[in-house]
Design a protein around this motif. Structure first.
Motif, PDB file in Angstrom:
ATOM      1  N   VAL A   1       0.869  -1.174   0.000  1.00 34.00           N
ATOM      2  CA  VAL A   1       0.000   0.000   0.000  1.00 34.00           C
ATOM      3  C   VAL A   1       0.908   1.226   0.000  1.00 34.00           C
ATOM      4  CG1 VAL A   1      -1.821   1.229   1.244  1.00 34.00           C
ATOM      5  CG2 VAL A   1      -1.679  -1.263   1.378  1.00 34.00           C
TER       6      VAL A   1
ATOM      7  N   ASN B   1       2.620   4.420   0.899  1.00 33.65           N
ATOM      8  CA  ASN B   1       2.744   5.070   2.211  1.00 33.65           C
ATOM      9  C   ASN B   1       2.016   4.309   3.316  1.00 33.65           C
ATOM     10  OD1 ASN B   1       4.183   7.286   1.223  1.00 33.65           O
ATOM     11  ND2 ASN B   1       2.259   8.214   0.517  1.00 33.65           N
ATOM     12  N   GLY B   2       1.856   3.033   3.112  1.00 32.02           N
ATOM     13  CA  GLY B   2       1.126   2.252   4.110  1.00 32.02           C
ATOM     14  C   GLY B   2       1.796   0.918   4.334  1.00 32.02           C
TER      15      GLY B   2
ATOM     16  N   ARG C   1     -20.514  -9.426   8.802  1.00 30.42           N
ATOM     17  CA  ARG C   1     -20.286  -9.002   7.423  1.00 30.42           C
ATOM     18  C   ARG C   1     -20.913  -9.975   6.425  1.00 30.42           C
ATOM     19  NH1 ARG C   1     -15.469  -5.388   7.411  1.00 30.42           N
ATOM     20  NH2 ARG C   1     -14.780  -5.413   9.560  1.00 30.42           N
TER      21      ARG C   1
ATOM     22  N   MET D   1      -9.195 -10.700   9.742  1.00 33.38           N
ATOM     23  CA  MET D   1      -8.661 -10.446   8.392  1.00 33.38           C
ATOM     24  C   MET D   1      -8.149 -11.724   7.757  1.00 33.38           C
ATOM     25  SD  MET D   1      -6.360  -7.054   8.993  1.00 33.38           S
ATOM     26  CE  MET D   1      -6.985  -5.934  10.237  1.00 33.38           C
TER      27      MET D   1
ATOM     28  N   THR E   1      -9.514 -13.231   4.432  1.00 40.20           N
ATOM     29  CA  THR E   1      -8.739 -13.006   3.194  1.00 40.20           C
ATOM     30  C   THR E   1      -7.381 -13.717   3.152  1.00 40.20           C
ATOM     31  OG1 THR E   1      -7.578 -11.068   4.055  1.00 40.20           O
ATOM     32  CG2 THR E   1      -9.737 -10.674   3.063  1.00 40.20           C
TER      33      THR E   1
ATOM     34  N   MET F   1      -2.284  -6.859   7.158  1.00 37.84           N
ATOM     35  CA  MET F   1      -1.622  -5.650   6.684  1.00 37.84           C
ATOM     36  C   MET F   1      -0.652  -5.207   7.751  1.00 37.84           C
ATOM     37  SD  MET F   1      -4.881  -3.796   4.960  1.00 37.84           S
ATOM     38  CE  MET F   1      -3.887  -2.691   3.993  1.00 37.84           C
TER      39      MET F   1
ATOM     40  N   TYR G   1      -1.946   5.733   5.295  1.00 38.10           N
ATOM     41  CA  TYR G   1      -3.054   4.807   5.081  1.00 38.10           C
ATOM     42  C   TYR G   1      -3.911   4.694   6.342  1.00 38.10           C
ATOM     43  CZ  TYR G   1      -5.425   0.302   5.099  1.00 38.10           C
ATOM     44  OH  TYR G   1      -6.359  -0.681   5.260  1.00 38.10           O
TER      45      TYR G   1
ATOM     46  N   ASP H   1     -12.015   0.164   7.765  1.00 35.72           N
ATOM     47  CA  ASP H   1     -11.068  -0.758   8.378  1.00 35.72           C
ATOM     48  C   ASP H   1     -10.347  -1.608   7.334  1.00 35.72           C
ATOM     49  OD1 ASP H   1     -12.712  -2.891   7.802  1.00 35.72           O
ATOM     50  OD2 ASP H   1     -13.475  -3.099   9.843  1.00 35.72           O
ATOM     51  N   ASP H   2      -9.311  -2.310   7.820  1.00 37.91           N
ATOM     52  CA  ASP H   2      -8.443  -3.091   6.942  1.00 37.91           C
ATOM     53  C   ASP H   2      -9.202  -4.192   6.211  1.00 37.91           C
ATOM     54  OD1 ASP H   2      -6.380  -1.565   7.806  1.00 37.91           O
ATOM     55  OD2 ASP H   2      -5.304  -3.167   8.851  1.00 37.91           O
ATOM     56  N   ILE H   3     -10.218  -4.739   6.846  1.00 36.26           N
ATOM     57  CA  ILE H   3     -10.914  -5.856   6.202  1.00 36.26           C
ATOM     58  C   ILE H   3     -11.622  -5.373   4.936  1.00 36.26           C
ATOM     59  CG2 ILE H   3     -12.622  -7.697   6.484  1.00 36.26           C
ATOM     60  CD1 ILE H   3     -11.815  -7.978   9.268  1.00 36.26           C
ATOM     61  N   ASP H   4     -12.239  -4.197   5.025  1.00 39.05           N
ATOM     62  CA  ASP H   4     -12.859  -3.629   3.821  1.00 39.05           C
ATOM     63  C   ASP H   4     -11.819  -3.546   2.704  1.00 39.05           C
ATOM     64  OD1 ASP H   4     -15.175  -3.193   5.296  1.00 39.05           O
ATOM     65  OD2 ASP H   4     -14.520  -1.193   5.932  1.00 39.05           O
ATOM     66  N   TYR H   5     -10.653  -3.050   3.086  1.00 35.58           N
ATOM     67  CA  TYR H   5      -9.584  -2.861   2.106  1.00 35.58           C
ATOM     68  C   TYR H   5      -9.167  -4.202   1.493  1.00 35.58           C
ATOM     69  CZ  TYR H   5      -5.272  -1.109   0.065  1.00 35.58           C
ATOM     70  OH  TYR H   5      -4.287  -0.774  -0.819  1.00 35.58           O
ATOM     71  N   LEU H   6      -8.949  -5.197   2.388  1.00 36.80           N
ATOM     72  CA  LEU H   6      -8.473  -6.505   1.920  1.00 36.80           C
ATOM     73  C   LEU H   6      -9.517  -7.221   1.067  1.00 36.80           C
ATOM     74  CD1 LEU H   6      -6.645  -7.830   5.123  1.00 36.80           C
ATOM     75  CD2 LEU H   6      -5.594  -7.184   2.950  1.00 36.80           C
ATOM     76  N   LEU H   7     -10.772  -7.082   1.464  1.00 38.37           N
ATOM     77  CA  LEU H   7     -11.827  -7.765   0.699  1.00 38.37           C
ATOM     78  C   LEU H   7     -11.851  -7.260  -0.746  1.00 38.37           C
ATOM     79  CD1 LEU H   7     -14.691  -7.983   3.354  1.00 38.37           C
ATOM     80  CD2 LEU H   7     -13.424  -9.908   2.363  1.00 38.37           C
TER      81      LEU H   7
ATOM     82  N   LEU I   1      -9.303  -6.644  -2.383  1.00 37.80           N
ATOM     83  CA  LEU I   1      -8.112  -7.158  -3.074  1.00 37.80           C
ATOM     84  C   LEU I   1      -8.237  -8.628  -3.439  1.00 37.80           C
ATOM     85  CD1 LEU I   1      -5.095  -5.758  -1.019  1.00 37.80           C
ATOM     86  CD2 LEU I   1      -5.987  -4.900  -3.168  1.00 37.80           C
ATOM     87  N   LYS I   2      -9.403  -9.208  -3.218  1.00 38.31           N
ATOM     88  CA  LYS I   2      -9.601 -10.655  -3.420  1.00 38.31           C
ATOM     89  C   LYS I   2      -8.963 -11.184  -4.695  1.00 38.31           C
ATOM     90  CE  LYS I   2     -11.532 -13.148  -0.244  1.00 38.31           C
ATOM     91  NZ  LYS I   2     -12.956 -13.165   0.060  1.00 38.31           N
TER      92      LYS I   2
END
Ligand code: SF4
Lengths: 462, 198
Positions: A19, A21-22, A48, A152, A156, A160, B167, B177-183, B185-186
């Motif tokens: 990412v 700058n992440g 979710r 996470m 997935t 991160m 970020y 949150d990170d999960i939104d971001y990662l999802l 990227l599937k």
């Protein structure tokens, strides 16, 4: 080509994307879960409305909150029972392999991963437990995560994380008699302090490390977190491959040979640069003991407590009931705990048993001998260690984290002194008001026999 | 869990000048048996707040009416030890939105950021000043400005800036949150798996 450290090689091979700058998005090969830090992650997925992405890459066990006697009976304490049941439900529902209570492979998560051959060189491994660093002994990038990150990984198979800095600690020379891997790590933490490794991933190297068994290497990597490091790792070698060979989930036959060829590449290139380097002489290390309330407060077992005028230091000594300038050797203790993912493996039980063999437990001591897993328990019985222990007045309990974090009934009473082979001596870690002194299995055995803090080297001589 | 977004926070603060506050102190293990995220605030700093019989210990800062606020200022190396996210949940549940220290343990920092709790790392000197000012005047106000990445003692300073990766900063400001971001990227994750088979 750019010279890389072992850590760089494994980390970089698992970066899905960076990412800007992440943090890096890091792919996780193996995910270990237990009852305490996973329930909220599963409920997050449910909220979710998403499934577990790769259920076959997650393995579960019940360890943190289980009793260490009468495991065949339902768990007495209601909240604990519910939590363990919740794990079973979640694993069933999502198709995750569970080594639950009474399963022949159940045990402390960081003991069973290696024991089952799940932990293999070059992998990334995470678990909602800070001592995940244990698996680094096999040349893996393994670290603890929080429950949001457990979610996470379930969702997935990624986390991160910003890439940590790199430190190498080389322990050169040979250890003296009576000095163990536990003493090496307590010595290092005392040297660089409980926060000295923050932001780093540590590679342990040097001749003294190469000479360690896998059990010893696990003890060492286990406590990397106690200096604040994200994790620690050791380049795999023949000791590693011999340990893995034949284990349940290890590659078999030709696949194993192929894997070993790959694993042999996993080492730091000569000339690769670390952000920090430290060299320790193995001969300088003596059996260590902590006297305060963080793992960086250690002295040799026959040493004297130093002085430090800071308020925190005095508060810590007050809690422990010690004075600056005092010697600890010869002071009576009340409890001895052998166990945990730091020192609950077969080699630790062997070392303890060898020292107590033919002697008797001191009358003032309550001892809890807790194997790290069902397999450790079984092996201890096969080797007759249970008999040796019994004859000396000790009893082998059933596997779990036990007094390492005192979530179950195994709590040290307030004000009592405990010589513990676990990894944390924080205020109240082993029970409200409990006073913990961290030490090796040999030093613990010496205390169990004499009833007081004793230098194990003196007992080895008789 | 939906978290309050953080941008600019003005609040009084509670000083806790103790170093190496580990997560076992923030929330002792025996309170980790719940399977939901709520309610951990009741047992925040349990063994410092209450005696064995459950009576409040008057000397402990959270039991003193003079101090209140959404900001905790704590000594160096805050959040060391166990990875339990319950520590961040307990602080948030109690009402804190910002923790200031001169040094944070890594896992705690991540856990805090993942739970809408902002860790603000300041210099040892600035932290010492915060402790001193709060002792002189418990009502003193702080302003934590996330977009500007600054923390200042009101009304007229001093001010110090703090670091945060851009970020994470965006996540906190927008409440992502990170999960939104990662999802999202599937596809990339699956492509990665395909490449690394075997
Ligand atoms: S034995 Fe202790 S350190 Fe290890 S996993 Fe269990 S609670 Fe954590």
């Amino acid at each position: 080509m750019q010279k890389k450290t072992l850590f760089d090689k494994i980390w970089d091979a698992h970066v899905v994307t960076r990412v800007k700058n992440g943090p890096d998005v890091l792919y996780i090969d193996r995910h270990l879960i237990h009852e305490v830090t996973s329930p909220q992650a599963f409920s997050g997925l449910e909220r979710r409305g998403i499934p577990v992405f790769r259920p076959e890459k997650t393995v579960a066990t019940a360890d943190h909150n289980v009793p260490t006697v009468n495991q065949h009976l339902p768990i007495r304490e209601e909240m604990s029972r519910l939590q363990v049941n919740k794990l079973t439900e979640n694993c069933l529902h999502h198709g995750i392999t569970l080594y639950g209570l009474n399963h022949p492979s159940q045990g402390i998560v960081h003991v069973i991963g290696p024991e089952l051959g799940i932990t293999q060189p070059g992998m990334t491994i995470v678990c909602g437990d800070s001592h995940t660093s244990t698996h680094g002994a096999f040349g893996t990038v393994a670290f603890g995560i929080g429950t949001s990150e457990v979610e996470m990984v379930l969702a997935t198979q990624c986390v991160m994380q910003p890439k940590p800095k790199k430190m190498r600690i080389s322990v050169e020379g040979s250890l003296r008699e009576g000095v163990t891997a536990k003493d090496i790590i307590l010595y290092i933490i005392t040297g660089i302090s409980a926060s000295g490794g923050t932001g780093y991933f540590i590679e342990y190297a040097g001749s003294a490390i190469e000479e360690l068994s896998m059990e010893g290497r696990m003890t060492l990597c286990n406590m990397s977190i106690e200096m604040g490091a994200r994790g620690g790792l050791i380049a795999p070698d023949d000791t590693t491959f011999d340990y893995i060979k034949g284990r349940e989930f290890a590659p078999k036959e030709a696949d194993f040979e192929k894997a070993v060829d790959r694993w042999r590449q996993l080492k730091t290139d000569p000339g690769a640069v670390f952000d920090e380097e430290l060299v320790v002489k193995a001969e300088d290390i003596e059996p260590m003991l902590t006297y305060g309330t963080n793992p960086g407060m250690g002295i040799p077992v026959n040493g004297t407590i130093p002085d430090d005028p800071s308020a925190g230091f005095r508060k810590s000594l007050d809690y422990m009931g010690f004075q600056p300038g005092e010697k600890l050797e010869g002071k009576p203790v009340d409890y001895v705990f052998l166990g945990s993912c730091t020192n609950g493996r077969i080699e630790d039980l062997r070392a303890f048993s060898a020292m107590v063999k033919g002697k008797k437990k001191a009358g003032n001591i309550t001892a809890w001998i807790v194997p790290g897993s069902k397999q450790v328990e079984k092996q201890a019985i096969e080797e007759g260690l249970d008999k040796i222990l019994e004859e000396s007045g000790f009893e082998l309990r059933q596997p779990g984290c036990s007094a390492c974090l005192a979530m179950n009934e195994d709590k040290i009473p307030a004000g009592k002194y405990s010589i513990s082979t676990s990894n944390r001596n924080f205020e109240g870690r082993q029970g409200p008001g409990a006073r913990t002194l961290l030490a090796s299995p040999l030093t613990a055995a010496a205390a169990a026999i004499t009833g007081k803090i004793s230098d194990p080297r003196k007992l080895l001589k008789n | 869990m939906p978290k309050e977004k953080i941008t600019v926070l003005r609040s009084r603060y509670i000083p806790l000048p103790v170093e190496n506050v580990d997560t076992d102190q923030i929330i002792p293990a025996r309170f980790l048996k719940a399977t939901t995220r709520e309610g951990f605030g009741d047992n925040l700093f349990r063994d410092w707040r209450y005696d064995a019989r459950g009576k409040p210990i008057p000397g402990f800062i959270l039991n003193q009416d003079r101090y209140e606020g959404k900001i905790l200022a704590a000594g160096k190396n805050f959040g060391s030890g166990s990875s339990r996210e319950h520590a961040a949940w307990a602080l948030y549940d109690f009402g804190f939105r910002v923790v200031i220290s001169s040094f944070f343990a890594d896992i705690f920092k991540n856990n805090a950021l993942n739970n809408g709790l902002l860790p603000v790392q300041v210099s040892d000197g600035f932290l010492a000043l915060l402790f001193k000012r709060a002792e002189e005047n418990p009502e003193i106000l702080l302003e934590v400005n996330l977009p500007e990445q600054s923390v200042s003692i009101l009304p007229d300073g001093p001010e110090e800036s703090f670091g945060i990766n851009s970020y994470k900063k965006e996540c906190l400001i927008k409440g992502y949150d990170d999960i939104d971001y990662l999802l999202n990227l599937k596809d990339q994750i699956e492509a990665f798996e395909e490449q690394h088979k075997g």
